[in-house]
Design a protein around this motif. Structure first.
Motif, PDB file in Angstrom:
ATOM      1  N   GLU A  35       0.947  -1.199  -0.034  1.00 28.80           N
ATOM      2  CA  GLU A  35       0.085  -0.111  -0.077  1.00 28.80           C
ATOM      3  C   GLU A  35       0.992   1.270  -0.117  1.00 28.80           C
ATOM      4  OE1 GLU A  35      -2.524  -0.136   3.231  1.00 28.80           O
ATOM      5  OE2 GLU A  35      -3.204  -2.160   2.856  1.00 28.80           O
ATOM      6  N   SER A  36       1.158   1.828  -1.232  1.00 30.90           N
ATOM      7  CA  SER A  36       2.125   2.713  -1.392  1.00 30.90           C
ATOM      8  C   SER A  36       1.272   3.991  -2.070  1.00 30.90           C
ATOM      9  CB  SER A  36       3.594   2.366  -1.970  1.00 30.90           C
ATOM     10  OG  SER A  36       4.054   3.498  -2.112  1.00 30.90           O
ATOM     11  N   ARG A  37       1.442   5.051  -1.467  1.00 31.45           N
ATOM     12  CA  ARG A  37       0.791   6.400  -2.247  1.00 31.45           C
ATOM     13  C   ARG A  37       1.838   6.818  -3.317  1.00 31.45           C
ATOM     14  NH1 ARG A  37      -0.137  10.024   2.538  1.00 31.45           N
ATOM     15  NH2 ARG A  37       0.017   8.291   3.886  1.00 31.45           N
ATOM     16  N   LEU A  38       2.971   6.413  -3.416  1.00 28.76           N
ATOM     17  CA  LEU A  38       4.120   6.870  -4.256  1.00 28.76           C
ATOM     18  C   LEU A  38       4.133   5.934  -5.556  1.00 28.76           C
ATOM     19  CD1 LEU A  38       6.965   7.907  -1.907  1.00 28.76           C
ATOM     20  CD2 LEU A  38       5.215   9.388  -3.118  1.00 28.76           C
ATOM     21  N   THR A  39       4.629   6.251  -6.597  1.00 31.23           N
ATOM     22  CA  THR A  39       5.009   5.245  -7.781  1.00 31.23           C
ATOM     23  C   THR A  39       5.934   4.490  -7.552  1.00 31.23           C
ATOM     24  OG1 THR A  39       6.014   6.882  -8.838  1.00 31.23           O
ATOM     25  CG2 THR A  39       3.669   6.977  -9.316  1.00 31.23           C
ATOM     26  N   ALA A  40       6.260   3.707  -8.211  1.00 28.36           N
ATOM     27  CA  ALA A  40       7.407   2.469  -7.846  1.00 28.36           C
ATOM     28  C   ALA A  40       8.473   3.478  -8.176  1.00 28.36           C
ATOM     29  CB  ALA A  40       7.305   1.344  -8.861  1.00 28.36           C
ATOM     30  N   THR A  41       8.822   4.342  -9.121  1.00 35.07           N
ATOM     31  CA  THR A  41      10.045   5.132  -9.421  1.00 35.07           C
ATOM     32  C   THR A  41      10.084   5.989  -8.472  1.00 35.07           C
ATOM     33  OG1 THR A  41       9.321   5.021 -11.839  1.00 35.07           O
ATOM     34  CG2 THR A  41      11.038   6.587 -11.191  1.00 35.07           C
ATOM     35  N   ASN A  42       9.287   6.797  -7.879  1.00 40.75           N
ATOM     36  CA  ASN A  42       9.519   7.690  -6.753  1.00 40.75           C
ATOM     37  C   ASN A  42       9.747   6.988  -5.585  1.00 40.75           C
ATOM     38  OD1 ASN A  42       8.703   9.853  -8.412  1.00 40.75           O
ATOM     39  ND2 ASN A  42       6.573   9.919  -7.734  1.00 40.75           N
ATOM     40  N   GLN A  43       9.312   5.879  -5.159  1.00 42.08           N
ATOM     41  CA  GLN A  43       9.352   5.233  -4.138  1.00 42.08           C
ATOM     42  C   GLN A  43      10.988   4.537  -4.174  1.00 42.08           C
ATOM     43  OE1 GLN A  43       7.243   4.664  -1.547  1.00 42.08           O
ATOM     44  NE2 GLN A  43       9.323   4.007  -0.362  1.00 42.08           N
ATOM     45  N   ALA A  44      11.423   4.255  -5.419  1.00 37.55           N
ATOM     46  CA  ALA A  44      12.836   3.855  -5.354  1.00 37.55           C
ATOM     47  C   ALA A  44      13.759   4.781  -5.126  1.00 37.55           C
ATOM     48  CB  ALA A  44      13.127   3.369  -6.948  1.00 37.55           C
ATOM     49  N   PHE A  45      13.525   6.194  -5.735  1.00 43.05           N
ATOM     50  CA  PHE A  45      14.251   7.250  -5.572  1.00 43.05           C
ATOM     51  C   PHE A  45      14.224   7.726  -3.951  1.00 43.05           C
ATOM     52  CE2 PHE A  45      13.801   8.680 -10.264  1.00 43.05           C
ATOM     53  CZ  PHE A  45      15.196   8.375 -10.446  1.00 43.05           C
ATOM     54  N   ASP A  47      13.801   5.713  -1.436  1.00 45.06           N
ATOM     55  CA  ASP A  47      14.456   4.603  -0.804  1.00 45.06           C
ATOM     56  C   ASP A  47      15.998   4.843  -0.845  1.00 45.06           C
ATOM     57  OD1 ASP A  47      11.912   3.687   0.065  1.00 45.06           O
ATOM     58  OD2 ASP A  47      11.949   1.794  -1.334  1.00 45.06           O
ATOM     59  N   SER A  48      16.398   4.997  -2.194  1.00 46.82           N
ATOM     60  CA  SER A  48      17.639   5.341  -2.432  1.00 46.82           C
ATOM     61  C   SER A  48      18.259   6.300  -1.712  1.00 46.82           C
ATOM     62  CB  SER A  48      18.025   5.367  -4.041  1.00 46.82           C
ATOM     63  OG  SER A  48      19.337   5.614  -4.294  1.00 46.82           O
ATOM     64  N   TYR A  49      17.615   7.449  -1.684  1.00 44.95           N
ATOM     65  CA  TYR A  49      18.072   8.672  -0.920  1.00 44.95           C
ATOM     66  C   TYR A  49      18.234   8.164   0.613  1.00 44.95           C
ATOM     67  CZ  TYR A  49      18.357  13.329   1.084  1.00 44.95           C
ATOM     68  OH  TYR A  49      18.666  14.252   1.840  1.00 44.95           O
ATOM     69  N   GLU A  50      17.215   7.554   1.177  1.00 45.98           N
ATOM     70  CA  GLU A  50      17.326   7.258   2.385  1.00 45.98           C
ATOM     71  C   GLU A  50      18.203   6.358   2.904  1.00 45.98           C
ATOM     72  OE1 GLU A  50      14.348   5.590   6.003  1.00 45.98           O
ATOM     73  OE2 GLU A  50      13.479   5.870   4.113  1.00 45.98           O
ATOM     74  N   SER A  52      21.282   6.378   1.308  1.00 44.64           N
ATOM     75  CA  SER A  52      22.541   7.035   1.289  1.00 44.64           C
ATOM     76  C   SER A  52      22.614   7.882   2.491  1.00 44.64           C
ATOM     77  CB  SER A  52      22.286   7.846  -0.130  1.00 44.64           C
ATOM     78  OG  SER A  52      22.355   7.074  -1.385  1.00 44.64           O
ATOM     79  N   VAL A  53      21.584   8.326   2.884  1.00 43.52           N
ATOM     80  CA  VAL A  53      21.493   9.257   4.081  1.00 43.52           C
ATOM     81  C   VAL A  53      22.091   8.391   5.300  1.00 43.52           C
ATOM     82  CG1 VAL A  53      20.239  10.699   5.617  1.00 43.52           C
ATOM     83  CG2 VAL A  53      20.198  11.050   3.248  1.00 43.52           C
ATOM     84  N   ARG A  54      21.593   7.324   5.391  1.00 44.89           N
ATOM     85  CA  ARG A  54      21.663   6.178   6.560  1.00 44.89           C
ATOM     86  C   ARG A  54      22.898   5.684   6.481  1.00 44.89           C
ATOM     87  NH1 ARG A  54      17.905   6.828  10.620  1.00 44.89           N
ATOM     88  NH2 ARG A  54      15.806   7.041   9.570  1.00 44.89           N
ATOM     89  N   CYS A  55      23.586   5.313   5.213  1.00 49.43           N
ATOM     90  CA  CYS A  55      25.062   5.045   5.035  1.00 49.43           C
ATOM     91  C   CYS A  55      26.014   6.115   5.665  1.00 49.43           C
ATOM     92  CB  CYS A  55      25.388   4.632   3.703  1.00 49.43           C
ATOM     93  SG  CYS A  55      24.449   3.003   3.337  1.00 49.43           S
ATOM     94  N   THR A  56      25.623   7.251   5.223  1.00 44.13           N
ATOM     95  CA  THR A  56      26.715   8.669   5.494  1.00 44.13           C
ATOM     96  C   THR A  56      26.591   8.633   6.928  1.00 44.13           C
ATOM     97  OG1 THR A  56      25.987   9.620   3.477  1.00 44.13           O
ATOM     98  CG2 THR A  56      26.665  10.841   5.554  1.00 44.13           C
ATOM     99  N   ASN A  57      25.451   8.466   7.739  1.00 43.46           N
ATOM    100  CA  ASN A  57      25.408   8.509   9.131  1.00 43.46           C
ATOM    101  C   ASN A  57      26.023   7.231   9.819  1.00 43.46           C
ATOM    102  OD1 ASN A  57      23.692  10.665   9.142  1.00 43.46           O
ATOM    103  ND2 ASN A  57      21.860   9.589   9.499  1.00 43.46           N
ATOM    104  N   ILE A  58      25.935   6.351   9.044  1.00 42.23           N
ATOM    105  CA  ILE A  58      26.831   5.002   9.723  1.00 42.23           C
ATOM    106  C   ILE A  58      28.399   5.483   9.375  1.00 42.23           C
ATOM    107  CG2 ILE A  58      27.393   2.626   9.101  1.00 42.23           C
ATOM    108  CD1 ILE A  58      24.575   2.004   8.544  1.00 42.23           C
ATOM    109  N   ILE A  59      28.652   5.977   8.268  1.00 36.50           N
ATOM    110  CA  ILE A  59      30.072   6.225   8.255  1.00 36.50           C
ATOM    111  C   ILE A  59      30.661   7.006   9.418  1.00 36.50           C
ATOM    112  CG2 ILE A  59      31.969   7.429   6.787  1.00 36.50           C
ATOM    113  CD1 ILE A  59      30.141   5.963   4.284  1.00 36.50           C
TER     114      ILE A  59
END
Length: 129
Positions: A35-45, A47-50, A52-59
């Motif tokens: 149940e997602s309100r976003l399209t698959a492409t927008n959801q992928a972008f 998720d990818s951004y999130e 990336s941010v989480r990986c930066t925080n881990i680093i």
């Protein structure tokens, strides 16, 4: 010293907590939601951004942990005077023993050379006479 240990402990807890939170966020973000309100492409972008941010925080948290480890090593080296003194004393005792052994060996060689030289002089003077 006690405040410094508390500070180290707090920093350690903060860094490990941040690492754990970011790993958990990445794992929970990877769950597929039907149940997602976003399209698959927008959801992928998103998720990818999130991720990336989480990986930066881990680093950042990992670098902070490495810096904390470096500080702990320096504190151990600079504040462990009994261990340093013990090591210096052991080294001094070892060097004094080596010096004593070398002096006794030199004395033994000197005495041996003295005897041999005396024998050589007696043989030389007995042959010339």
């Amino acid at each position: 010293m006690d405040n410094q240990l508390k500070s180290y402990r707090r920093r350690l807890n903060d860094c490990t907590g941040a690492l754990l939170d970011n790993y958990n966020a990445i794992i929970s973000g990877l769950k597929i939601e039907d149940e997602s309100r976003l399209t698959a492409t927008n959801q992928a972008f998103q998720d990818s951004y999130e991720v990336s941010v989480r990986c930066t925080n881990i680093i950042k948290s990992s670098e902070s942990l490495l810096h904390l480890i470096s500080n702990l090593k320096e504190a151990l080296i600079f504040q462990d005077f009994p261990s340093i003194n013990r090591s210096l004393k052991d080294q001094r005792v070892l060097l004094e023993k080596q010096s004593s052994d070398m002096n006794s060996e030199c004395s033994r060689i000197k005495d041996e050379m003295q005897v041999l030289l005396f024998e050589m002089e007696s043989v030389y003077y007995s042959d010339t006479a």
